[in-house]
Design an enzyme around this catalytic site. Structure first.
Site, PDB file in Angstrom:
ATOM      1  N   SER A 189       7.336   0.143  -4.129  1.00 47.97           N
ATOM      2  CA  SER A 189       6.232   1.070  -3.895  1.00 47.97           C
ATOM      3  C   SER A 189       5.445   1.371  -5.166  1.00 47.97           C
ATOM      4  CB  SER A 189       6.781   2.345  -3.245  1.00 47.97           C
ATOM      5  OG  SER A 189       5.753   3.164  -2.778  1.00 47.97           O
ATOM      6  N   ASP A 221      -1.179   2.563  -3.584  1.00 37.08           N
ATOM      7  CA  ASP A 221      -0.031   2.317  -4.451  1.00 37.08           C
ATOM      8  C   ASP A 221       0.354   0.846  -4.357  1.00 37.08           C
ATOM      9  OD1 ASP A 221       1.032   2.354  -1.894  1.00 37.08           O
ATOM     10  OD2 ASP A 221       2.892   3.328  -2.487  1.00 37.08           O
ATOM     11  N   ASP A 223       2.519  -0.960  -2.844  1.00 45.53           N
ATOM     12  CA  ASP A 223       2.783  -1.657  -1.583  1.00 45.53           C
ATOM     13  C   ASP A 223       1.834  -1.244  -0.469  1.00 45.53           C
ATOM     14  OD1 ASP A 223       3.908   0.883  -1.092  1.00 45.53           O
ATOM     15  OD2 ASP A 223       5.452   0.043   0.228  1.00 45.53           O
ATOM     16  N   ASP A 261       1.202   1.615   1.181  1.00 43.01           N
ATOM     17  CA  ASP A 261       1.451   2.599   2.231  1.00 43.01           C
ATOM     18  C   ASP A 261       0.988   4.001   1.846  1.00 43.01           C
ATOM     19  OD1 ASP A 261       3.438   3.282   0.422  1.00 43.01           O
ATOM     20  OD2 ASP A 261       5.092   3.174   1.857  1.00 43.01           O
TER      21      ASP A 261
END
Length: 448
Positions: free
Chosen positions: A104, A243, A245, A247
């Site tokens: 993340s 961010d 990733d 999400d």
């Protein structure tokens, strides 16, 4: 609540090459997942694997692939894709599970593994427990004729872009808007610019040149300074930061001021209430600003708080029949559009509101007055959960809560993804907030 040996609040995460985030453990993890999925069926299960842009993703992709194939599972390799894209693709491609290799918003030397069910949702506790039990069992290699097969999916990007565009009305356009996109050198780097340009926006992009090591390095939703400066310098209407990733999403207004997840929840909740789209209860977390709760209450919008973590927000939304929830960090859930937190889809929902109402981002926030809030992270060498049980820390927490009683709130919690204790204080007076935070943080540091 189940005590997990391996799973945290968002899958498994840690430093690359240490503990659980090692090639040998991830090999066993893939094998365990394959065995769990194969139980009670005659056909081979199929698993999607996606990843962000950090360099260790290659190593863990190969390890997962080998473990799954050995257990008799077929694998589809998606490559670098946002986490929510893997959730969507798992569902639409009729896979039995999806796996994302990502840490993340963490730096490149961390990595992690997240899982999605066949419906594109986070795994339930029972499935996680079954995987943990299978990890402890001997490694399984099925007979050669039953080994899984591997292929690479070629049209994943186009599928996800069309899915994202379908989350807004067909006539929706961004023509006439100038946006700055910060993709954190992460999983949205190749998708978000393409999508927003297709919708007609004039773009300035940053964080779109991943090299495997620069993910989240001074860019993205945890480092908004460059985004804010670029918005001001370029004269953009607003800035959008994802961010690593994809999400999470945060924004800045035209003046470069930060617009966090609480702000975005307010914008969406207010507009959706007026249009009739809002259903059930809006869900925040224990960390959501008290000002958000007050503002929604003024509008007659019910609001509840879940534990910190998007999986708990999702659970509360399902239980309350709601469609909108999220965290200040930028995890937003629009369950009438996506099964999980999706930075791109959430950004489109906000932009659709602004276009429909003819408002700037700052104008859309005029009804929200947040109280001063600040969070500090205190490093904790041992299990962070132990911090909240120490007598001196518990006493300091009681004193801090008494200091702001009737004027704010105090929270102390171990992180589910990092070796830190997070301390948050909010109060209607900034001096009181800072003094209370400093005293409590000093006690926790001394105890560490």
């Amino acid at each position: 609540m189940r005590v997990s040996r391996y799973f945290g609040t968002d899958g498994i995460r840690g430093r690359v090459g240490q503990g659980l985030i090692s090639a040998d453990f991830v090999l066993r993890l893939g094998n365990a997942l394959g065995r769990v999925l194969a139980q009670g069926r005659d056909t081979r299960p199929m698993v999607l694997i996606g990843k962000d842009t950090r360099i260790s993703g290659y190593m863990f992709e190969s390890a997962l692939e080998a473990g799954l194939v050995a257990a008799g599972a077929d694998v589809q390799l998606i490559g670098p894709m946002p986490t929510p894209a893997i959730a969507f693709l798992t569902n639409t491609l009729r896979a039995d599970a999806g796996v994302v290799i990502s840490a993340s918003h963490n730096p490149h030397d961390d990595n992690g593994i997240k899982f999605f069910s066949a419906m594109g949702e986070k795994l339930d506790d029972a499935t996680e427990a079954a995987i943990e039990a299978a990890i402890e069992a001997p490694f399984l290699t099925v007979d050669s004729e039953y080994l899984g097969k591997v292929k690479r999916t070629r049209d994943a990007i186009g599928r996800y872009i069309e899915f994202s565009k379908a989350s807004v009305p067909r006539g929706f356009t961004l023509r006439g808007l100038k946006l700055v996109l910060d993709c954190a050198h992460g999983a949205t780097y190749h998708i978000a610019p393409m999508l927003f340009r297709e919708l007609g926006a004039e773009l300035v992009t940053i964080g779109v040149d991943p090299d495997g090591l620069n993910i989240n390095a001074g860019v993205g939703s945890t480092h908004l300074e460059t985004l804010a400066a670029t918005v001001r310098e370029s004269g953009a209407d607003l800035g959008i930061a994802f961010d690593g990733d994809g999400d999470r999403v945060l924004m800045t207004d035209a003046q470069g001021r930060t617009v966090d997840g609480d702000d975005l929840l307010y914008v969406l909740a207010r507009a959706w209430r007026a249009s009739g789209r809002l259903k059930g209860t809006v869900v925040g977390t224990l960390m959501s600003n008290y000002g958000l709760e007050q503002a929604l209450g003024t509008l007659g919008i019910p609001f509840i708080r879940a534990r910190v973590g998007d999986r708990y927000v999702h659970q509360a939304l399902v239980e309350s029949g709601g469609v909108l929830g999220g965290e200040a960090s930028g995890h937003l859930l629009c369950l009438d559009r996506a099964t999980t937190g999706d930075g791109i889809v959430s950004a489109l929902q906000v932009l659709e509101v602004l276009r429909h109402e003819g408002l700037t981002l700052s104008q859309a926030l005029l009804g929200l007055h947040k109280v001063p809030q600040k969070t500090v992270n205190v490093c904790w060498s041992g299990p962070a959960r132990a911090a909240v049980e120490m007598p001196e820390v518990r006493q300091a927490l009681v004193e801090a809560q008494a200091a702001v009683q009737g004027r704010g709130r105090v929270f102390l919690r171990p992180s589910g993804t990092e070796p830190v204790v997070r301390i948050t204080v909010e109060a209607d007076d900034v001096v009181l907030m800072q003094q209370t935070l400093d005293r409590l943080a000093d006690v926790v540091r001394d105890a560490a």
